[in-house]
Design a protein around this motif. Sequence first.
Motif, PDB file in Angstrom:
ATOM      1  N   UNK A 192       8.611   2.434   3.638  1.00 28.95           N
ATOM      2  CA  UNK A 192       7.240   2.727   4.037  1.00 28.95           C
ATOM      3  C   UNK A 192       6.896   2.094   5.377  1.00 28.95           C
ATOM      4  N   UNK A 193       7.321   0.829   5.587  1.00 27.99           N
ATOM      5  CA  UNK A 193       7.027   0.149   6.853  1.00 27.99           C
ATOM      6  C   UNK A 193       7.732   0.853   8.012  1.00 27.99           C
ATOM      7  N   UNK A 199       3.444  -7.140   4.264  1.00 23.14           N
ATOM      8  CA  UNK A 199       3.479  -6.084   3.252  1.00 23.14           C
ATOM      9  C   UNK A 199       3.115  -4.760   3.909  1.00 23.14           C
ATOM     10  N   UNK A 200       3.474  -3.698   3.244  1.00 22.81           N
ATOM     11  CA  UNK A 200       3.165  -2.370   3.784  1.00 22.81           C
ATOM     12  C   UNK A 200       1.656  -2.196   3.952  1.00 22.81           C
ATOM     13  N   UNK A 201       0.888  -2.574   2.937  1.00 18.26           N
ATOM     14  CA  UNK A 201      -0.553  -2.333   2.990  1.00 18.26           C
ATOM     15  C   UNK A 201      -1.211  -3.103   4.128  1.00 18.26           C
ATOM     16  N   UNK A 202      -0.778  -4.348   4.349  1.00 16.49           N
ATOM     17  CA  UNK A 202      -1.371  -5.129   5.431  1.00 16.49           C
ATOM     18  C   UNK A 202      -1.042  -4.532   6.790  1.00 16.49           C
ATOM     19  N   UNK A 203       0.217  -4.145   6.985  1.00 14.86           N
ATOM     20  CA  UNK A 203       0.624  -3.564   8.279  1.00 14.86           C
ATOM     21  C   UNK A 203      -0.072  -2.230   8.503  1.00 14.86           C
ATOM     22  N   UNK A 233       4.514  -2.652  -3.001  1.00 20.71           N
ATOM     23  CA  UNK A 233       5.127  -1.404  -3.441  1.00 20.71           C
ATOM     24  C   UNK A 233       4.181  -0.224  -3.260  1.00 20.71           C
ATOM     25  N   UNK A 234       4.774   0.913  -2.993  1.00 19.06           N
ATOM     26  CA  UNK A 234       4.007   2.138  -2.766  1.00 19.06           C
ATOM     27  C   UNK A 234       4.455   3.216  -3.712  1.00 19.06           C
ATOM     28  N   UNK A 235       3.633   4.205  -3.853  1.00 18.90           N
ATOM     29  CA  UNK A 235       4.066   5.404  -4.554  1.00 18.90           C
ATOM     30  C   UNK A 235       4.997   6.181  -3.636  1.00 18.90           C
TER      31      UNK A 235
END
Length: 512
Positions: free
Chosen positions: A445-446, A472-476, A504-506
């Motif tokens: 994801x990143x 994390x992915x969400x923060x970036x 973690x992502x979907x």
Amino acid sequence: MKRLPMRKIREVLRLKFEHQLSIRKIASSCNISRATVSDYLNRFAASGLEWPLSSNLDETTLDQQLFPVQPPASKRQLALPDWSEIHQELRKPGVTLMVLWQEYKTNHPEGYQYSWFSDRYREWRTHLDVVMRQNHIAGDKLFIDYAGQTVTVVNQHTGEVQQAQVFIATLGASSYTYVEATLSQSLPDWIGSHVRTFEYLGGVPNNLVPDNLKSGVKHPHRYEPEINPTYQDLAEHYNVAVVPARVRSPKDKGKVESAVQIVERWILARLRHQTFFSLASLNEAIAGLLTELNNQPFQKLSGSRRSLFDSLDKPSLRPLPEMRYQYAEWKEARVHIDYHVEVDKHYYSVPYQLVKKQLSVRMTSQTIECFYKGQRVASHRRSQHKGRHTTQASHMPEKHRKYAEWTPERMQSWAAKIGPETAAVIQRVLATRRYPELSYRSCQGIIRLAKGYGNDRLENACRRALYAETCTYRSIESILKHNLDQQPLPELEPETVLPDEHENLRGSDYFN
């Protein structure tokens, strides 16, 4: 058959016994049918007369000998069958009109022949109601539908008004009926009503015949309807077949449509002036009236729904399974590269050999089961912790190596092509998990953010994430969406970065 003049009958006999002509030649000579010739010759043989005829035998005597008068049927006082009993016997497996006629003839050797027997039964059956005419086999079919009417239920605490749905199921042979109210026609209520119906009957029929309700039939079709997976799961548990009524074929569901009308008149109409403050009180009232309905004598048949159920359907029902059906829903899920499938934002492992395969997932309140080509490949206790993993060590490759081409080194190589800041973030993400494979989802994801925002912006965002220790992915992603990567780094206050919800992502977030 029209009787010929005695003169022509004598000519038939003469040509046969004096000239030994065949039946066909006699028929041609006398200009009559071969069947007529055969009939006269048979009558002559049965009369006991001999050829040549006596000269003292006049035509009147000959006519009486060849065509004796049969006494009328009324004078013979032949036994009449009990058509109501015949109609009920036909509902038993393997019983036919021929079998019943043979039993009738055994008891009454001088009784009527089969053609009269079958014709009179069909004539008697026309006086029954349309639905009652059908010869449903005992224990064979259970017809299912909802009533068109609803019943109001008022929440005594909040005053909220709900319209309860009325579920109706009736057996084909006896018309024995089950009725209950539920708050909706949703899948859980639909399945729960079936379970309670089987328990009310004390057994299971061979076939379920529902209308094409969405909860039961996923895709209606006249010839190949697609059954809802959960409904099919229930059918397999009780070993029963689901045969939906065909679209635009009212005869297929005539039994339950008749039952709906009876329930609306016998039960719902009598409850119309009552106010119910709970579903339980409504079903209690329905249960009392349902007992009366099933015990009510038929108008055109002997007995009642209850008596017919006890004598016909009940002995033919199959026993209930030892375990009550546990409600389960199904979904299709593709195995991600970290050999996990997502269910309600939690991740469950399957054997790593199934990466990228499409699985069927069965979900109950307690368990998660994964099936591949009909075989169960994984089973887990259901978790309510969103964003986490449930992993069985037996599902991992030896020494935790990634199946096929995916490795931690390859993830770091891809990140390094974007820049050192991105590579540092990926290295930190991989280090956060005991098994690096479980971090591949976040890493992908990143890395994929570079496609939407470019390498430079992703590098700036990763630098800021490293500074704030929120890799994390969400923060970036949040940094990029809010253009925080464009601001000078010294101005960043760590607490202004969005909190780490989870790395973690979907799969749908990046897997295209």
